[in-house]
Design a protein around this motif. Structure first.
Motif, PDB file in Angstrom:
ATOM      1  N   MET A 128       0.773  -1.206   0.028  1.00 20.95           N
ATOM      2  CA  MET A 128       0.084  -0.086   0.067  1.00 20.95           C
ATOM      3  C   MET A 128       1.007   1.032  -0.165  1.00 20.95           C
ATOM      4  O   MET A 128       2.007   1.240   0.404  1.00 20.95           O
ATOM      5  N   PRO A 129       0.383   2.290  -0.518  1.00 18.21           N
ATOM      6  CA  PRO A 129       1.028   3.455  -0.464  1.00 18.21           C
ATOM      7  C   PRO A 129       1.142   4.312   0.926  1.00 18.21           C
ATOM      8  O   PRO A 129       0.394   3.704   1.825  1.00 18.21           O
ATOM      9  N   VAL A 130       1.732   5.414   1.158  1.00 20.11           N
ATOM     10  CA  VAL A 130       1.731   6.115   2.271  1.00 20.11           C
ATOM     11  C   VAL A 130       2.748   5.118   3.536  1.00 20.11           C
ATOM     12  O   VAL A 130       3.780   5.564   3.945  1.00 20.11           O
ATOM     13  N   LEU A 131       2.052   4.071   3.742  1.00 19.97           N
ATOM     14  CA  LEU A 131       2.603   3.220   4.939  1.00 19.97           C
ATOM     15  C   LEU A 131       2.135   1.614   4.564  1.00 19.97           C
ATOM     16  O   LEU A 131       0.896   1.521   4.432  1.00 19.97           O
ATOM     17  N   ASN A 132       3.200   0.925   4.369  1.00 19.63           N
ATOM     18  CA  ASN A 132       2.655  -0.348   3.993  1.00 19.63           C
ATOM     19  C   ASN A 132       2.161  -1.294   4.964  1.00 19.63           C
ATOM     20  O   ASN A 132       2.205  -0.902   6.224  1.00 19.63           O
ATOM     21  N   GLY A 133       1.639  -2.417   4.771  1.00 19.41           N
ATOM     22  CA  GLY A 133       1.094  -3.256   5.678  1.00 19.41           C
ATOM     23  C   GLY A 133       2.007  -3.872   6.720  1.00 19.41           C
ATOM     24  O   GLY A 133       1.590  -4.070   7.802  1.00 19.41           O
ATOM     25  N   LEU A 134       3.205  -4.142   6.335  1.00 19.37           N
ATOM     26  CA  LEU A 134       4.354  -4.605   7.380  1.00 19.37           C
ATOM     27  C   LEU A 134       4.649  -3.424   8.238  1.00 19.37           C
ATOM     28  O   LEU A 134       4.681  -3.950   9.486  1.00 19.37           O
ATOM     29  N   GLU A 135       5.020  -2.227   8.004  1.00 21.90           N
ATOM     30  CA  GLU A 135       5.105  -1.473   8.786  1.00 21.90           C
ATOM     31  C   GLU A 135       3.868  -0.880   9.639  1.00 21.90           C
ATOM     32  O   GLU A 135       3.983  -0.921  10.928  1.00 21.90           O
ATOM     33  N   ALA A 136       2.522  -1.076   9.131  1.00 20.40           N
ATOM     34  CA  ALA A 136       1.318  -0.768   9.877  1.00 20.40           C
ATOM     35  C   ALA A 136       1.368  -1.850  11.078  1.00 20.40           C
ATOM     36  O   ALA A 136       0.940  -1.783  12.060  1.00 20.40           O
ATOM     37  N   THR A 137       1.765  -2.982  10.569  1.00 21.79           N
ATOM     38  CA  THR A 137       1.684  -4.213  11.437  1.00 21.79           C
ATOM     39  C   THR A 137       2.186  -4.169  12.599  1.00 21.79           C
ATOM     40  O   THR A 137       1.991  -4.345  13.907  1.00 21.79           O
ATOM     41  N   ARG A 138       3.542  -3.639  12.382  1.00 24.77           N
ATOM     42  CA  ARG A 138       4.509  -3.695  13.264  1.00 24.77           C
ATOM     43  C   ARG A 138       4.088  -2.533  14.514  1.00 24.77           C
ATOM     44  O   ARG A 138       4.072  -2.710  15.530  1.00 24.77           O
ATOM     45  N   ALA A 139       3.636  -1.204  13.790  1.00 25.00           N
ATOM     46  CA  ALA A 139       2.893  -0.229  14.791  1.00 25.00           C
ATOM     47  C   ALA A 139       1.917  -0.481  15.672  1.00 25.00           C
ATOM     48  O   ALA A 139       1.919  -0.367  16.709  1.00 25.00           O
ATOM     49  N   ILE A 140       0.941  -1.332  15.138  1.00 22.70           N
ATOM     50  CA  ILE A 140      -0.194  -1.719  15.658  1.00 22.70           C
ATOM     51  C   ILE A 140       0.109  -2.700  16.733  1.00 22.70           C
ATOM     52  O   ILE A 140      -0.490  -2.721  17.858  1.00 22.70           O
ATOM     53  N   LEU A 141       0.918  -3.684  16.392  1.00 20.34           N
ATOM     54  CA  LEU A 141       1.573  -4.726  17.541  1.00 20.34           C
ATOM     55  C   LEU A 141       2.082  -3.933  18.651  1.00 20.34           C
ATOM     56  O   LEU A 141       2.290  -4.800  19.530  1.00 20.34           O
ATOM     57  N   ALA A 142       2.999  -3.177  18.264  1.00 17.37           N
ATOM     58  CA  ALA A 142       3.590  -2.349  19.308  1.00 17.37           C
ATOM     59  C   ALA A 142       3.006  -1.710  20.175  1.00 17.37           C
ATOM     60  O   ALA A 142       3.256  -1.607  21.669  1.00 17.37           O
ATOM     61  N   ALA A 143       1.915  -1.242  19.840  1.00 19.92           N
ATOM     62  CA  ALA A 143       0.962  -0.589  20.788  1.00 19.92           C
ATOM     63  C   ALA A 143      -0.224  -1.578  21.518  1.00 19.92           C
ATOM     64  O   ALA A 143      -0.434  -1.197  22.572  1.00 19.92           O
ATOM     65  N   ASP A 144      -0.470  -2.549  20.816  1.00 26.00           N
ATOM     66  CA  ASP A 144      -1.462  -3.373  21.340  1.00 26.00           C
ATOM     67  C   ASP A 144      -0.892  -4.989  21.142  1.00 26.00           C
ATOM     68  O   ASP A 144      -1.078  -5.534  20.196  1.00 26.00           O
ATOM     69  N   ARG A 145      -0.046  -5.651  21.991  1.00 25.01           N
ATOM     70  CA  ARG A 145       0.615  -6.860  21.607  1.00 25.01           C
ATOM     71  C   ARG A 145      -0.434  -8.040  21.315  1.00 25.01           C
ATOM     72  O   ARG A 145      -0.171  -8.943  20.806  1.00 25.01           O
ATOM     73  N   ASP A 146      -1.730  -7.903  21.936  1.00 27.04           N
ATOM     74  CA  ASP A 146      -2.828  -8.781  21.695  1.00 27.04           C
ATOM     75  C   ASP A 146      -3.743  -8.490  20.388  1.00 27.04           C
ATOM     76  O   ASP A 146      -4.673  -9.348  20.210  1.00 27.04           O
ATOM     77  N   ALA A 147      -3.192  -7.599  19.631  1.00 27.87           N
ATOM     78  CA  ALA A 147      -4.039  -6.998  18.515  1.00 27.87           C
ATOM     79  C   ALA A 147      -3.803  -8.321  17.502  1.00 27.87           C
ATOM     80  O   ALA A 147      -2.928  -8.929  17.435  1.00 27.87           O
ATOM     81  N   LYS A 148      -4.885  -8.725  16.707  1.00 27.69           N
ATOM     82  CA  LYS A 148      -4.742  -9.874  15.698  1.00 27.69           C
ATOM     83  C   LYS A 148      -4.859  -9.147  14.318  1.00 27.69           C
ATOM     84  O   LYS A 148      -5.899  -8.665  14.102  1.00 27.69           O
ATOM     85  N   VAL A 149      -3.710  -9.602  13.634  1.00 29.49           N
ATOM     86  CA  VAL A 149      -3.870  -9.046  12.097  1.00 29.49           C
ATOM     87  C   VAL A 149      -3.549 -10.252  11.243  1.00 29.49           C
ATOM     88  O   VAL A 149      -2.782 -11.111  11.336  1.00 29.49           O
ATOM     89  N   LEU A 150      -4.405 -10.124  10.121  1.00 30.76           N
ATOM     90  CA  LEU A 150      -4.509 -11.256   9.341  1.00 30.76           C
ATOM     91  C   LEU A 150      -4.147 -10.422   8.010  1.00 30.76           C
ATOM     92  O   LEU A 150      -4.569  -9.730   7.452  1.00 30.76           O
ATOM     93  N   VAL A 151      -2.864 -10.969   7.421  1.00 27.22           N
ATOM     94  CA  VAL A 151      -2.292 -10.288   6.305  1.00 27.22           C
ATOM     95  C   VAL A 151      -2.783 -10.814   5.043  1.00 27.22           C
ATOM     96  O   VAL A 151      -3.273 -11.887   4.898  1.00 27.22           O
ATOM     97  N   LEU A 152      -3.361  -9.880   4.278  1.00 21.24           N
ATOM     98  CA  LEU A 152      -3.451 -10.464   2.867  1.00 21.24           C
ATOM     99  C   LEU A 152      -2.988 -10.069   1.685  1.00 21.24           C
ATOM    100  O   LEU A 152      -1.723  -8.812   1.792  1.00 21.24           O
ATOM    101  N   THR A 153      -2.616 -10.870   0.780  1.00 17.01           N
ATOM    102  CA  THR A 153      -1.605 -10.530  -0.196  1.00 17.01           C
ATOM    103  C   THR A 153      -2.038 -11.247  -1.692  1.00 17.01           C
ATOM    104  O   THR A 153      -2.646 -12.247  -1.727  1.00 17.01           O
ATOM    105  N   THR A 154      -1.547 -10.650  -2.657  1.00 15.60           N
ATOM    106  CA  THR A 154      -1.985 -11.220  -3.931  1.00 15.60           C
ATOM    107  C   THR A 154      -0.966 -12.259  -4.407  1.00 15.60           C
ATOM    108  O   THR A 154      -1.416 -13.414  -5.318  1.00 15.60           O
TER     109      THR A 154
END
Length: 220
Positions: A58-84
Protein backbone atom coordinates in the motif's frame (compact mmCIF):
# COMPACT_ATOMS: atom_id res chain seq x y z
CA UNK A 1 -20.31 -13.11 19.84
CA UNK A 2 -19.88 -10.96 16.72
CA UNK A 3 -16.34 -10.63 15.36
CA UNK A 4 -15.54 -7.00 14.52
CA UNK A 5 -13.29 -6.60 11.47
CA UNK A 6 -11.32 -3.69 9.99
CA UNK A 7 -10.44 -4.03 6.29
CA UNK A 8 -7.24 -2.33 5.13
CA UNK A 9 -6.53 -2.13 1.39
CA UNK A 10 -5.75 0.67 -1.05
CA UNK A 11 -8.09 -0.74 -3.70
CA UNK A 12 -11.72 0.25 -3.24
CA UNK A 13 -13.07 -2.79 -5.12
CA UNK A 14 -11.14 -5.13 -2.85
CA UNK A 15 -12.40 -3.39 0.29
CA UNK A 16 -15.98 -3.42 -0.94
CA UNK A 17 -15.76 -7.04 -2.06
CA UNK A 18 -14.43 -8.25 1.27
CA UNK A 19 -16.94 -6.10 3.10
CA UNK A 20 -19.83 -7.70 1.23
CA UNK A 21 -18.49 -11.22 1.71
CA UNK A 22 -17.84 -10.83 5.41
CA UNK A 23 -20.96 -8.76 6.03
CA UNK A 24 -23.04 -11.69 4.80
CA UNK A 25 -21.76 -13.81 7.69
CA UNK A 26 -24.04 -13.78 10.76
CA UNK A 27 -21.11 -13.77 13.20
CA UNK A 28 -18.93 -11.13 11.50
CA UNK A 29 -19.34 -7.34 11.33
CA UNK A 30 -17.16 -5.01 9.24
CA UNK A 31 -16.72 -1.98 11.48
CA UNK A 32 -14.48 0.08 9.24
CA UNK A 33 -12.13 0.40 6.29
CA UNK A 34 -8.72 2.03 5.74
CA UNK A 35 -6.90 2.88 2.52
CA UNK A 36 -3.31 2.67 3.81
CA UNK A 37 -1.22 1.69 6.81
CA UNK A 38 -1.29 5.09 8.44
CA UNK A 39 -5.08 5.24 8.39
CA UNK A 40 -5.18 1.64 9.61
CA UNK A 41 -3.20 2.52 12.74
CA UNK A 42 -5.61 5.37 13.51
CA UNK A 43 -8.70 3.23 12.83
CA UNK A 44 -7.46 0.41 15.06
CA UNK A 45 -6.97 2.89 17.91
CA UNK A 46 -10.40 4.39 17.29
CA UNK A 47 -12.47 1.26 16.65
CA UNK A 48 -10.63 -1.54 18.47
CA UNK A 49 -11.49 -4.29 15.96
CA UNK A 50 -11.12 -7.95 16.85
CA UNK A 51 -9.30 -8.70 13.59
CA UNK A 52 -7.50 -6.47 11.09
CA UNK A 53 -7.43 -7.69 7.49
CA UNK A 54 -4.21 -6.07 6.32
CA UNK A 55 -3.01 -5.68 2.74
CA UNK A 56 0.77 -5.71 2.40
CA UNK A 57 1.47 -3.47 -0.59
CA UNK A 58 0.00 0.00 0.00
CA UNK A 59 1.09 3.63 -0.47
CA UNK A 60 1.95 6.04 2.37
CA UNK A 61 2.64 3.21 4.85
CA UNK A 62 2.73 -0.45 3.83
CA UNK A 63 1.06 -3.29 5.69
CA UNK A 64 4.28 -4.57 7.23
CA UNK A 65 5.09 -1.24 8.88
CA UNK A 66 1.47 -0.81 9.96
CA UNK A 67 1.42 -4.31 11.48
CA UNK A 68 4.55 -3.57 13.49
CA UNK A 69 3.09 -0.29 14.76
CA UNK A 70 -0.27 -1.83 15.67
CA UNK A 71 1.30 -4.72 17.57
CA UNK A 72 3.79 -2.44 19.28
CA UNK A 73 0.85 -0.48 20.66
CA UNK A 74 -1.22 -3.56 21.51
CA UNK A 75 0.52 -6.94 21.72
CA UNK A 76 -2.86 -8.69 21.73
CA UNK A 77 -4.04 -7.16 18.46
CA UNK A 78 -4.79 -9.71 15.73
CA UNK A 79 -3.66 -9.00 12.18
CA UNK A 80 -4.48 -11.26 9.24
CA UNK A 81 -2.28 -10.34 6.29
CA UNK A 82 -3.69 -10.27 2.76
CA UNK A 83 -1.52 -10.60 -0.31
CA UNK A 84 -1.90 -11.16 -4.04
CA UNK A 85 1.36 -13.07 -4.20
CA UNK A 86 1.83 -16.44 -2.53
CA UNK A 87 5.56 -15.77 -2.22
CA UNK A 88 5.37 -12.10 -1.35
CA UNK A 89 8.75 -11.09 0.10
CA UNK A 90 6.97 -9.29 2.94
CA UNK A 91 5.06 -12.36 4.16
CA UNK A 92 7.91 -13.77 6.22
CA UNK A 93 8.64 -10.36 7.73
CA UNK A 94 4.96 -9.81 8.53
CA UNK A 95 4.75 -13.10 10.39
CA UNK A 96 7.90 -12.25 12.34
CA UNK A 97 6.39 -8.86 13.15
CA UNK A 98 3.52 -10.63 14.88
CA UNK A 99 0.83 -11.11 12.24
CA UNK A 100 -1.36 -14.10 13.06
CA UNK A 101 -1.18 -15.52 9.56
CA UNK A 102 -1.92 -14.66 5.98
CA UNK A 103 -4.43 -15.32 3.21
CA UNK A 104 -4.23 -14.89 -0.52
CA UNK A 105 -6.68 -12.35 -1.93
CA UNK A 106 -8.21 -14.98 -4.19
CA UNK A 107 -9.39 -16.98 -1.16
CA UNK A 108 -13.02 -18.06 -1.29
CA UNK A 109 -15.68 -16.42 0.88
CA UNK A 110 -15.64 -19.50 3.09
CA UNK A 111 -11.84 -19.42 3.48
CA UNK A 112 -11.89 -15.69 4.22
CA UNK A 113 -14.58 -15.99 6.88
CA UNK A 114 -12.96 -19.06 8.44
CA UNK A 115 -9.61 -17.29 8.49
CA UNK A 116 -11.15 -14.38 10.39
CA UNK A 117 -12.77 -16.78 12.86
CA UNK A 118 -9.55 -18.73 13.44
CA UNK A 119 -7.52 -15.57 14.13
CA UNK A 120 -10.27 -14.04 16.29
CA UNK A 121 -10.31 -17.18 18.45
CA UNK A 122 -6.66 -16.62 19.29
CA UNK A 123 -5.27 -19.28 17.00
CA UNK A 124 -2.84 -18.63 14.16
CA UNK A 125 -3.75 -19.19 10.54
CA UNK A 126 -0.90 -21.44 9.49
CA UNK A 127 -2.14 -24.14 7.15
CA UNK A 128 0.35 -26.55 5.59
CA UNK A 129 0.28 -24.64 2.27
CA UNK A 130 1.09 -21.44 4.12
CA UNK A 131 3.90 -23.16 6.00
CA UNK A 132 5.45 -24.32 2.73
CA UNK A 133 5.52 -20.75 1.45
CA UNK A 134 6.98 -19.55 4.73
CA UNK A 135 9.68 -22.21 4.54
CA UNK A 136 10.49 -21.21 0.97
CA UNK A 137 10.89 -17.58 1.98
CA UNK A 138 13.02 -18.50 4.98
CA UNK A 139 15.27 -20.83 2.99
CA UNK A 140 16.02 -17.98 0.57
CA UNK A 141 17.39 -15.74 3.30
CA UNK A 142 21.19 -15.56 3.46
CA UNK A 143 22.60 -16.45 6.87
CA UNK A 144 23.62 -12.83 7.45
CA UNK A 145 19.99 -11.74 7.07
CA UNK A 146 18.65 -14.21 9.59
CA UNK A 147 18.09 -13.27 13.24
CA UNK A 148 20.81 -14.10 15.74
CA UNK A 149 20.80 -17.70 16.86
CA UNK A 150 18.30 -18.25 19.66
CA UNK A 151 18.91 -21.89 20.51
CA UNK A 152 19.29 -21.34 24.26
CA UNK A 153 15.54 -21.07 25.01
CA UNK A 154 14.90 -24.35 23.16
CA UNK A 155 16.72 -26.13 25.97
CA UNK A 156 13.97 -25.05 28.36
CA UNK A 157 11.45 -27.20 26.52
CA UNK A 158 10.75 -30.79 27.50
CA UNK A 159 11.25 -33.54 24.95
CA UNK A 160 7.50 -33.71 24.33
CA UNK A 161 7.19 -29.95 23.98
CA UNK A 162 10.02 -30.00 21.44
CA UNK A 163 8.17 -32.68 19.46
CA UNK A 164 5.03 -30.53 19.49
CA UNK A 165 6.96 -27.46 18.37
CA UNK A 166 8.41 -29.35 15.41
CA UNK A 167 4.92 -30.45 14.34
CA UNK A 168 3.58 -26.91 14.74
CA UNK A 169 6.33 -25.74 12.40
CA UNK A 170 5.20 -28.35 9.89
CA UNK A 171 1.76 -26.75 9.87
CA UNK A 172 -0.18 -29.39 11.80
CA UNK A 173 -3.28 -28.43 13.79
CA UNK A 174 -3.75 -29.47 17.43
CA UNK A 175 -5.99 -32.33 16.33
CA UNK A 176 -3.42 -33.54 13.80
CA UNK A 177 -0.60 -33.30 16.35
CA UNK A 178 -2.69 -35.25 18.86
CA UNK A 179 -3.29 -37.97 16.27
CA UNK A 180 0.38 -38.03 15.32
CA UNK A 181 1.59 -38.37 18.91
CA UNK A 182 -1.38 -40.50 20.02
CA UNK A 183 -2.34 -38.28 22.95
CA UNK A 184 -5.39 -36.17 23.79
CA UNK A 185 -5.97 -32.90 21.95
CA UNK A 186 -6.47 -31.14 25.30
CA UNK A 187 -2.96 -32.23 26.27
CA UNK A 188 -1.61 -30.76 23.05
CA UNK A 189 -3.29 -27.44 23.86
CA UNK A 190 -1.54 -27.46 27.22
CA UNK A 191 1.82 -28.19 25.59
CA UNK A 192 1.30 -25.38 23.06
CA UNK A 193 0.48 -22.90 25.83
CA UNK A 194 3.60 -23.89 27.78
CA UNK A 195 5.79 -23.63 24.66
CA UNK A 196 4.57 -20.09 24.00
CA UNK A 197 5.15 -19.03 27.60
CA UNK A 198 8.63 -20.58 27.82
CA UNK A 199 9.75 -19.07 24.53
CA UNK A 200 8.05 -15.71 25.05
CA UNK A 201 6.01 -16.04 21.84
CA UNK A 202 2.51 -14.77 21.14
CA UNK A 203 1.05 -17.54 18.95
CA UNK A 204 1.63 -20.63 16.80
CA UNK A 205 2.82 -18.59 13.84
CA UNK A 206 5.70 -17.11 15.80
CA UNK A 207 6.41 -20.57 17.23
CA UNK A 208 6.80 -21.95 13.69
CA UNK A 209 9.06 -19.07 12.69
CA UNK A 210 11.11 -19.62 15.85
CA UNK A 211 11.55 -23.31 15.01
CA UNK A 212 13.06 -22.44 11.63
CA UNK A 213 15.16 -19.55 12.93
CA UNK A 214 16.78 -21.75 15.55
CA UNK A 215 17.21 -24.54 12.97
CA UNK A 216 15.20 -26.92 15.12
CA UNK A 217 13.45 -27.57 11.82
CA UNK A 218 15.15 -27.02 8.48
CA UNK A 219 13.58 -26.33 5.07
CA UNK A 220 13.35 -29.29 2.74
Amino acid sequence: MTIRVLIVDDQMMVREGFSVLLGAMPDIEVVGEAVDGREAIAKVAELGPDVVLMDIRMPVLNGLEATRAILAADRDAKVLVLTTFDLDEYVYQALRAGASGFLLKDASARQLAEGVRVVASGEALLAPSVTKRLITEFSRLPDAARPADRTAPVGELTERETEVLVLIAQGLSNAEIAENLVIAESTIKTHVSRILVKLGLRDRTQAAVFAYETRLVTPG
